[in-house]
Every structure is written in C-alpha cells, then in structure tokens.
Design a protein around this motif. Structure first.
Motif, PDB file in Angstrom:
ATOM      1  N   GLY A   9      -2.077  -0.112  -4.867  1.00  0.00           N
ATOM      2  CA  GLY A   9      -2.935  -0.578  -3.795  1.00  0.00           C
ATOM      3  C   GLY A   9      -4.361  -0.774  -4.264  1.00  0.00           C
ATOM      4  N   GLY A  10      -5.175  -1.348  -3.386  1.00  0.00           N
ATOM      5  CA  GLY A  10      -6.574  -1.566  -3.732  1.00  0.00           C
ATOM      6  C   GLY A  10      -7.213  -2.573  -2.826  1.00  0.00           C
ATOM      7  N   LEU A  11      -8.373  -3.033  -3.238  1.00  0.00           N
ATOM      8  CA  LEU A  11      -9.134  -4.026  -2.485  1.00  0.00           C
ATOM      9  C   LEU A  11      -8.874  -5.404  -3.078  1.00  0.00           C
ATOM     10  CD1 LEU A  11     -11.347  -4.788  -0.412  1.00  0.00           C
ATOM     11  CD2 LEU A  11     -13.028  -4.306  -2.223  1.00  0.00           C
ATOM     12  N   VAL A  12      -8.546  -6.354  -2.222  1.00  0.00           N
ATOM     13  CA  VAL A  12      -8.270  -7.712  -2.672  1.00  0.00           C
ATOM     14  C   VAL A  12      -8.877  -8.687  -1.675  1.00  0.00           C
ATOM     15  CG1 VAL A  12      -6.029  -7.783  -1.501  1.00  0.00           C
ATOM     16  CG2 VAL A  12      -6.440  -9.279  -3.471  1.00  0.00           C
ATOM     17  N   THR A  13      -9.312  -9.843  -2.162  1.00  0.00           N
ATOM     18  CA  THR A  13      -9.893 -10.848  -1.281  1.00  0.00           C
ATOM     19  C   THR A  13      -8.798 -11.649  -0.592  1.00  0.00           C
ATOM     20  OG1 THR A  13     -10.043 -12.377  -3.141  1.00  0.00           O
ATOM     21  CG2 THR A  13     -12.002 -11.065  -2.650  1.00  0.00           C
ATOM     22  N   PRO A  14      -9.092 -12.219   0.558  1.00  0.00           N
ATOM     23  CA  PRO A  14      -8.087 -13.033   1.260  1.00  0.00           C
ATOM     24  C   PRO A  14      -7.516 -14.137   0.368  1.00  0.00           C
ATOM     25  CG  PRO A  14      -9.941 -12.601   2.690  1.00  0.00           C
ATOM     26  CD  PRO A  14     -10.325 -12.075   1.334  1.00  0.00           C
ATOM     27  N   GLY A  15      -6.214 -14.286   0.449  1.00  0.00           N
ATOM     28  CA  GLY A  15      -5.528 -15.250  -0.402  1.00  0.00           C
ATOM     29  C   GLY A  15      -5.055 -14.672  -1.716  1.00  0.00           C
ATOM     30  N   GLN A 114      12.737   3.427  11.085  1.00  0.00           N
ATOM     31  CA  GLN A 114      12.110   4.458  10.261  1.00  0.00           C
ATOM     32  C   GLN A 114      12.925   5.748  10.248  1.00  0.00           C
ATOM     33  OE1 GLN A 114       7.788   4.832  10.796  1.00  0.00           O
ATOM     34  NE2 GLN A 114       7.820   2.902  11.942  1.00  0.00           N
ATOM     35  N   ASP A 115      13.562   6.044  11.372  1.00  0.00           N
ATOM     36  CA  ASP A 115      14.349   7.280  11.462  1.00  0.00           C
ATOM     37  C   ASP A 115      15.567   7.283  10.544  1.00  0.00           C
ATOM     38  OD1 ASP A 115      13.802   7.765  15.045  1.00  0.00           O
ATOM     39  OD2 ASP A 115      12.575   8.245  13.286  1.00  0.00           O
ATOM     40  N   GLU A 116      15.948   6.115  10.040  1.00  0.00           N
ATOM     41  CA  GLU A 116      17.100   6.046   9.144  1.00  0.00           C
ATOM     42  C   GLU A 116      16.750   6.492   7.724  1.00  0.00           C
ATOM     43  OE1 GLU A 116      20.121   5.410   9.914  1.00  0.00           O
ATOM     44  OE2 GLU A 116      19.917   4.631  11.951  1.00  0.00           O
ATOM     45  N   TYR A 117      15.462   6.647   7.443  1.00  0.00           N
ATOM     46  CA  TYR A 117      15.017   7.000   6.098  1.00  0.00           C
ATOM     47  C   TYR A 117      14.722   8.500   6.011  1.00  0.00           C
ATOM     48  CZ  TYR A 117      14.576   2.001   5.355  1.00  0.00           C
ATOM     49  OH  TYR A 117      14.834   0.658   5.227  1.00  0.00           O
ATOM     50  N   ASP A 118      15.151   9.097   4.912  1.00  0.00           N
ATOM     51  CA  ASP A 118      15.031  10.538   4.749  1.00  0.00           C
ATOM     52  C   ASP A 118      13.782  10.966   3.992  1.00  0.00           C
ATOM     53  OD1 ASP A 118      18.510  10.325   4.117  1.00  0.00           O
ATOM     54  OD2 ASP A 118      17.576  11.000   5.979  1.00  0.00           O
ATOM     55  N   ASP A 119      13.346  10.161   3.066  1.00  0.00           N
ATOM     56  CA  ASP A 119      12.251  10.561   2.191  1.00  0.00           C
ATOM     57  C   ASP A 119      11.149   9.514   2.202  1.00  0.00           C
ATOM     58  OD1 ASP A 119      15.005  11.486   0.469  1.00  0.00           O
ATOM     59  OD2 ASP A 119      13.487  13.016   0.860  1.00  0.00           O
ATOM     60  N   TRP A 120       9.913   9.995   2.168  1.00  0.00           N
ATOM     61  CA  TRP A 120       8.748   9.121   2.242  1.00  0.00           C
ATOM     62  C   TRP A 120       7.721   9.496   1.187  1.00  0.00           C
ATOM     63  CZ3 TRP A 120       8.130   5.215   5.961  1.00  0.00           C
ATOM     64  CH2 TRP A 120       9.149   5.156   6.922  1.00  0.00           C
ATOM     65  N   GLY A 121       7.018   8.483   0.710  1.00  0.00           N
ATOM     66  CA  GLY A 121       5.893   8.739  -0.178  1.00  0.00           C
ATOM     67  C   GLY A 121       4.627   8.975   0.617  1.00  0.00           C
ATOM     68  N   GLN A 122       3.541   9.203  -0.098  1.00  0.00           N
ATOM     69  CA  GLN A 122       2.248   9.477   0.543  1.00  0.00           C
ATOM     70  C   GLN A 122       1.519   8.194   0.929  1.00  0.00           C
ATOM     71  OE1 GLN A 122       1.118  12.631   1.417  1.00  0.00           O
ATOM     72  NE2 GLN A 122       3.250  13.036   0.897  1.00  0.00           N
ATOM     73  N   GLY A 123       1.946   7.096   0.369  1.00  0.00           N
ATOM     74  CA  GLY A 123       1.345   5.823   0.721  1.00  0.00           C
ATOM     75  C   GLY A 123       0.262   5.391  -0.243  1.00  0.00           C
ATOM     76  N   THR A 124      -0.024   4.101  -0.214  1.00  0.00           N
ATOM     77  CA  THR A 124      -1.107   3.539  -1.010  1.00  0.00           C
ATOM     78  C   THR A 124      -1.855   2.536  -0.126  1.00  0.00           C
ATOM     79  OG1 THR A 124      -1.656   2.417  -3.098  1.00  0.00           O
ATOM     80  CG2 THR A 124       0.360   1.709  -1.996  1.00  0.00           C
ATOM     81  N   GLN A 125      -3.167   2.580  -0.189  1.00  0.00           N
ATOM     82  CA  GLN A 125      -3.992   1.764   0.699  1.00  0.00           C
ATOM     83  C   GLN A 125      -4.176   0.358   0.143  1.00  0.00           C
ATOM     84  OE1 GLN A 125      -5.237   2.550   3.743  1.00  0.00           O
ATOM     85  NE2 GLN A 125      -6.073   0.470   3.920  1.00  0.00           N
ATOM     86  N   VAL A 126      -3.975  -0.613   1.010  1.00  0.00           N
ATOM     87  CA  VAL A 126      -4.237  -2.008   0.691  1.00  0.00           C
ATOM     88  C   VAL A 126      -5.298  -2.510   1.662  1.00  0.00           C
ATOM     89  CG1 VAL A 126      -3.293  -4.345   0.657  1.00  0.00           C
ATOM     90  CG2 VAL A 126      -1.947  -2.436  -0.241  1.00  0.00           C
ATOM     91  N   THR A 127      -6.391  -2.993   1.119  1.00  0.00           N
ATOM     92  CA  THR A 127      -7.471  -3.534   1.942  1.00  0.00           C
ATOM     93  C   THR A 127      -7.743  -4.968   1.528  1.00  0.00           C
ATOM     94  OG1 THR A 127      -8.471  -1.344   2.155  1.00  0.00           O
ATOM     95  CG2 THR A 127      -9.854  -3.234   2.687  1.00  0.00           C
ATOM     96  N   VAL A 128      -7.640  -5.867   2.496  1.00  0.00           N
ATOM     97  CA  VAL A 128      -7.890  -7.283   2.242  1.00  0.00           C
ATOM     98  C   VAL A 128      -9.193  -7.652   2.936  1.00  0.00           C
ATOM     99  CG1 VAL A 128      -6.987  -9.622   2.373  1.00  0.00           C
ATOM    100  CG2 VAL A 128      -5.414  -7.679   2.213  1.00  0.00           C
ATOM    101  N   SER A 129     -10.182  -7.963   2.115  1.00  0.00           N
ATOM    102  CA  SER A 129     -11.508  -8.235   2.664  1.00  0.00           C
ATOM    103  C   SER A 129     -12.322  -9.060   1.681  1.00  0.00           C
ATOM    104  CB  SER A 129     -12.236  -6.920   2.965  1.00  0.00           C
ATOM    105  OG  SER A 129     -13.560  -7.165   3.393  1.00  0.00           O
ATOM    106  N   SER A 130     -13.187  -9.892   2.237  1.00  0.00           N
ATOM    107  CA  SER A 130     -14.075 -10.677   1.389  1.00  0.00           C
ATOM    108  C   SER A 130     -15.377  -9.939   1.157  1.00  0.00           C
ATOM    109  CB  SER A 130     -14.340 -12.045   2.021  1.00  0.00           C
ATOM    110  OG  SER A 130     -14.869 -11.883   3.317  1.00  0.00           O
TER     111      SER A 130
END
Length: 130
Positions: A9-15, A114-130
C-alpha cells in the motif's frame, strides 16, 4: 490457522497503479479461498475480489463491480502469496485493504461474504490523492 501479511500500500496519484501482496503462512494447505476486502473511512468493509480453488484445476473468481476491469487478482503458489494489481485508481479507491483466507467456496455469494472467511490480515493503507 493461517497468518496473513499484506504489503504494497501507499500514496498514489489518481490514474496510477499499485500492486498489493498478501503473504500467507501456517496451515495454508487447508485454505483455498483468498479474498481482498477494503474499508474506507466512515464506511463498512466491502468485498473487492476473491478466488477460490474448489479442485486442483477449477476455481471461482469474482470482482466487485466497482473494480472490474481495473483490478486483477493473481497468485504465486510457490511463495504462498496472492496479489491484487490495481490500475486506474481514483480517490474512491482510498481505503485500508485487507486480505482474507477461507475454505473452498463454490458460489459467488459465498466469495463476497466476510463471515465465510476465517483468517484476516492487518491490512495495508491505500491512499489515492493528488
């Protein structure tokens, strides 16, 4: 239990584009569905994409309408890693993206639940911004 670790994940510009990774460890042989979900600020977590191997040669896959044609799931069995390639990103794609693992699923409805899934990660942030 399967341990899942997202990255990319990270910061990315639109497009722009990003590729998320989800590395799985533990009893991965017992898990045949891998999914991606996301949660934007102030919103509920929603389905993004998933693939489920019901047999060695057959699988079911689905994408949310909002990402069809822009996002693609893939995997590397040797690395126990799945990827989410995201292109043509917009601000509406800004969210925390979560990887999830579950049993084999045969219906599209199950893939999106979502209830069908047993295990989850902590997630990664995606930010789309100019």
């Amino acid at each position: 239990q399967v341990q899942l670790v997202e990255s990319g994940g990270g910061l990315v510009t639109p497009g722009g584009s990003l590729r998320l990774s989800c590395a799985a460890s533990g009893r991965t042989f017992s898990r045949y569905t891998m999914g991606w979900f996301r949660q934007a600020p102030g919103k509920e977590r929603e389905f993004v994409a998933a693939v489920s191997w019901t047999t060695r040669f057959t699988y079911t896959t689905d994408y949310a309408d909002s990402v069809k044609g822009r996002f693609t799931m893939s995997g590397d069995n040797a690395k126990n890693t799945v990827y989410l390639q995201m292109t043509s990103l917009s601000s509406e794609d800004t969210a925390r993206y979560y990887c999830a693992a579950g049993r084999p699923m045969e219906t599209l409805k199950e893939l999106k639940e979502q209830d069908e899934y047993d295990d989850w990660g902590q997630g990664t942030q995606v930010t789309v911004s100019s």
